[in-house]
Write a protein that holds these residues in place. Structure first.
Motif, PDB file in Angstrom:
ATOM      1  N   ASN A   1       0.824  -1.212   0.000  1.00 19.53           N
ATOM      2  CA  ASN A   1       0.000   0.000   0.000  1.00 19.53           C
ATOM      3  C   ASN A   1       0.858   1.262   0.000  1.00 19.53           C
ATOM      4  O   ASN A   1       0.339   2.366  -0.106  1.00 19.53           O
ATOM      5  N   VAL A   2       2.169   1.089   0.116  1.00 18.57           N
ATOM      6  CA  VAL A   2       3.098   2.215   0.152  1.00 18.57           C
ATOM      7  C   VAL A   2       3.413   2.613  -1.292  1.00 18.57           C
ATOM      8  O   VAL A   2       3.854   1.790  -2.092  1.00 18.57           O
ATOM      9  N   LEU A   3       3.202   3.868  -1.610  1.00 18.63           N
ATOM     10  CA  LEU A   3       3.317   4.346  -2.982  1.00 18.63           C
ATOM     11  C   LEU A   3       4.686   4.107  -3.595  1.00 18.63           C
ATOM     12  O   LEU A   3       4.786   3.650  -4.735  1.00 18.63           O
ATOM     13  N   TRP A   4       5.774   4.405  -2.878  1.00 17.88           N
ATOM     14  CA  TRP A   4       7.096   4.249  -3.472  1.00 17.88           C
ATOM     15  C   TRP A   4       7.390   2.787  -3.799  1.00 17.88           C
ATOM     16  O   TRP A   4       8.106   2.495  -4.753  1.00 17.88           O
ATOM     17  N   GLN A   5       6.818   1.851  -3.061  1.00 14.12           N
ATOM     18  CA  GLN A   5       7.043   0.431  -3.343  1.00 14.12           C
ATOM     19  C   GLN A   5       6.291  -0.002  -4.594  1.00 14.12           C
ATOM     20  O   GLN A   5       6.715  -0.910  -5.295  1.00 14.12           O
ATOM     21  N   GLN A   6       5.193   0.633  -4.890  1.00 15.98           N
ATOM     22  CA  GLN A   6       4.421   0.298  -6.082  1.00 15.98           C
ATOM     23  C   GLN A   6       5.070   0.826  -7.356  1.00 15.98           C
ATOM     24  O   GLN A   6       4.917   0.250  -8.418  1.00 15.98           O
TER      25      GLN A   6
END
Length: 197
Positions: free
Chosen positions: A84-89
């Motif tokens: 759910n973490v943007l940078w990981q996506q």
């Protein structure tokens, strides 16, 4: 971002445009080494910076995370891409040979991982409905092998396996269904078949 990183980025961006493979939208592509990359980091870092990229110590600002060949890349990708973490996506997870491939192809480009189908038997055949003739053939076959229900064996696997595999005189009609289907057909309709037999 510290000023030393900004200075390195600007130096990388000013590298020879012919060698600027790891430049995207005018900025250097930032790489991070996953813990699975144990050896050859210095060589990879030289190649990355030589061709316009940058190496960072913080995975949150990386564009690409490089993993070792022995790591389970699919597991790592799932962990990042389902987060759910943007940078990981938004980060790309690639094997360490990604750098070499980009340099060889003279192009910074990610290949989408191939989509895999659901597990199970591939190319299943379409379900064939049972007909009245199928039921008559099955009743005749069982009557020739086990005429008396009291003898048992009518729900055994070998009876139906032999029907579809070993008996050429029945093969033409028996191959319409798998041996498991024939067995289930009798088992689920025993009250109707036993009087016919």
């Amino acid at each position: 971002m510290p000023s030393s990183d900004a200075a390195r980025r600007s130096l990388s961006a000013e590298s020879n445009t012919e060698d600027a493979i790891f430049i995207k939208d005018g900025l250097p592509v930032t790489f991070f080494f996953h813990t699975s990359v144990r050896e050859g980091r210095d060589v990879l870092e030289q190649q990355i910076t030589r061709y316009g990229g940058d190496v960072c110590e913080n995975e949150e600002i990386a564009n690409v995370i490089l993993v070792g060949e022995e790591a389970d890349i699919e597991h790592i990708r799932r962990r990042y891409y389902r987060s759910n973490v943007l940078w990981q996506q938004r980060v790309y997870i690639e094997q360490r040979n990604f750098v070499r491939l980009c340099i060889r192809n003279r192009k910074y480009e990610h290949q989408r991982p191939p989509r895999k189908g659901m597990p199970g038997a591939p190319g299943r055949r379409a379900r064939v409905p049972f007909t009245v003739d199928d039921d008559n053939h099955l009743a005749f076959y069982i009557a020739t092998v086990y005429p008396k229900a009291s003898d048992g064996g009518r729900t055994g696997n070998s009876l139906y396996h032999d029907l579809t595999e070993d008996l050429p005189e029945y093969r033409e009609w028996a191959k319409r269904h798998t041996w498991q289907s024939w067995r289930e057909r009798y088992r689920m309709n025993r009250a109707r078949f036993d009087p016919m037999i």
